[in-house]
Design a protein around this motif. Structure first.
Motif, short mmCIF file in Angstrom:
data_model
loop_
_atom_site.label_atom_id
_atom_site.label_comp_id
_atom_site.label_asym_id
_atom_site.label_seq_id
_atom_site.Cartn_x
_atom_site.Cartn_y
_atom_site.Cartn_z
N HIS A 1 -0.18 -6.81 1.98
CA HIS A 1 0.37 -6.81 3.16
C HIS A 1 2.17 -7.08 2.63
CE1 HIS A 1 -3.35 -7.17 4.96
NE2 HIS A 1 -3.42 -8.23 4.12
N GLY A 2 2.87 -6.34 3.02
CA GLY A 2 4.30 -6.33 3.06
C GLY A 2 5.14 -6.73 4.15
N ILE A 3 5.17 -8.15 4.67
CA ILE A 3 5.81 -8.58 5.49
C ILE A 3 7.29 -8.30 5.35
CG2 ILE A 3 6.14 -10.69 6.88
CD1 ILE A 3 3.57 -11.86 5.68
N ILE B 1 12.62 -5.73 -11.20
CA ILE B 1 11.54 -5.10 -10.56
C ILE B 1 11.78 -3.58 -10.56
CG2 ILE B 1 10.39 -4.58 -8.41
CD1 ILE B 1 9.17 -6.98 -8.84
N SER B 2 10.72 -2.71 -11.03
CA SER B 2 11.16 -1.42 -10.92
C SER B 2 10.44 -0.65 -9.80
CB SER B 2 10.60 -0.72 -12.35
OG SER B 2 9.26 -0.87 -12.40
N ARG B 3 9.41 -1.63 -9.41
CA ARG B 3 8.49 -0.79 -8.34
C ARG B 3 7.97 -1.86 -7.50
NH1 ARG B 3 4.38 4.30 -9.19
NH2 ARG B 3 3.88 2.84 -10.77
N PHE B 4 7.87 -1.88 -6.10
CA PHE B 4 7.36 -2.68 -5.39
C PHE B 4 6.34 -1.90 -4.40
CE2 PHE B 4 7.00 -6.05 -2.36
CZ PHE B 4 7.18 -7.34 -2.74
N THR B 5 5.12 -1.95 -4.55
CA THR B 5 3.93 -1.47 -3.60
C THR B 5 3.27 -2.27 -2.90
OG1 THR B 5 3.85 -0.07 -5.73
CG2 THR B 5 2.10 0.01 -4.10
N VAL B 6 3.14 -1.72 -1.44
CA VAL B 6 2.50 -2.41 -0.49
C VAL B 6 1.70 -1.40 0.30
CG1 VAL B 6 4.34 -4.00 -0.07
CG2 VAL B 6 4.25 -1.90 1.05
N THR B 7 0.76 -1.90 1.08
CA THR B 7 0.00 -1.09 1.80
C THR B 7 0.64 -0.89 3.37
OG1 THR B 7 -1.48 -2.71 2.79
CG2 THR B 7 -2.36 -1.78 0.74
N ASN B 8 0.10 0.14 3.89
CA ASN B 8 0.62 0.30 5.34
C ASN B 8 -0.09 -0.57 6.53
OD1 ASN B 8 -1.81 1.86 5.38
ND2 ASN B 8 -0.64 3.46 6.66
N THR B 9 -0.43 -1.68 6.15
CA THR B 9 -1.12 -2.55 7.07
C THR B 9 -0.08 -3.09 7.95
OG1 THR B 9 -1.10 -4.43 5.39
CG2 THR B 9 -3.16 -3.35 5.39
N LEU B 10 1.17 -2.88 7.57
CA LEU B 10 2.18 -3.34 8.47
C LEU B 10 3.23 -2.42 8.27
CD1 LEU B 10 2.97 -7.07 7.39
CD2 LEU B 10 2.01 -6.18 9.46
N ILE C 1 1.29 2.66 0.46
CA ILE C 1 0.15 3.25 0.04
C ILE C 1 -0.90 3.21 1.54
CG2 ILE C 1 -2.38 3.14 -0.91
CD1 ILE C 1 -0.81 1.90 -3.25
N ASP C 2 -1.19 4.51 2.00
CA ASP C 2 -1.83 4.74 3.31
C ASP C 2 -3.39 4.12 3.07
OD1 ASP C 2 -2.71 5.15 6.02
OD2 ASP C 2 -2.44 7.31 5.39
N VAL C 3 -3.39 3.06 3.82
CA VAL C 3 -5.05 2.67 3.84
C VAL C 3 -5.60 3.05 4.95
CG1 VAL C 3 -4.78 0.83 2.08
CG2 VAL C 3 -4.22 0.26 4.58
N SER C 4 -5.29 3.83 5.98
CA SER C 4 -5.64 3.98 7.03
C SER C 4 -7.35 4.56 7.18
CB SER C 4 -4.92 4.88 8.19
OG SER C 4 -4.97 6.07 7.46
#
Length: 113
Positions: A51-53, A68-77, A90-93
């Motif tokens: 979760h990327g708040i 940091i070279s890459r910061f990966t979060v899901t699309n829960t937000l 990343i789409d988790v729908s």
């Protein structure tokens, strides 16, 4: 001292290090961990968060971090990756939809009863 109690598996010198956590809010702790890993010789540091708040100055911290070279979060937000070139969403729908469908359907065991 960075104030980080780091647990990691092995020597990171010359290797890619990945920071994994459930959520990232202001990203202060994640950035401290990334800096520590870079100081320990990691050749590349990526962060993966469920979760990327990303509140406060989080996006600025990610953008300005040399560690940091890459910061990966899901699309829960909702995310705005255009504000942060290092951000990967990343789409988790479909995964969530399948979980809801599975939890609401009658199981084979229930049909036998």
């Amino acid at each position: 001292s960075s104030g980080i109690n780091a647990e990691y598996g092995g020597d990171v010198a010359g290797r890619k290090a990945v920071i994994v956590d459930d959520m990232a809010d202001t990203c202060g702790t994640v950035m401290k961990a990334a800096d520590l890993l870079a100081e320990m010789g990691a050749r590349d540091v990526e962060a993966v968060m469920t979760h990327g708040i990303l509140s406060g100055g989080a996006v600025k911290r990610i953008n300005e971090s040399s560690s940091i070279s890459r910061f990966t979060v899901t699309n829960t937000l909702p995310q705005c990756p255009e504000r942060c070139p290092k951000l990967e969403v990343i789409d988790v729908s479909q995964l969530i939809a399948a979980a809801i469908k599975d939890s609401s359907s009658t199981s084979t065991q229930d049909k036998k009863l």
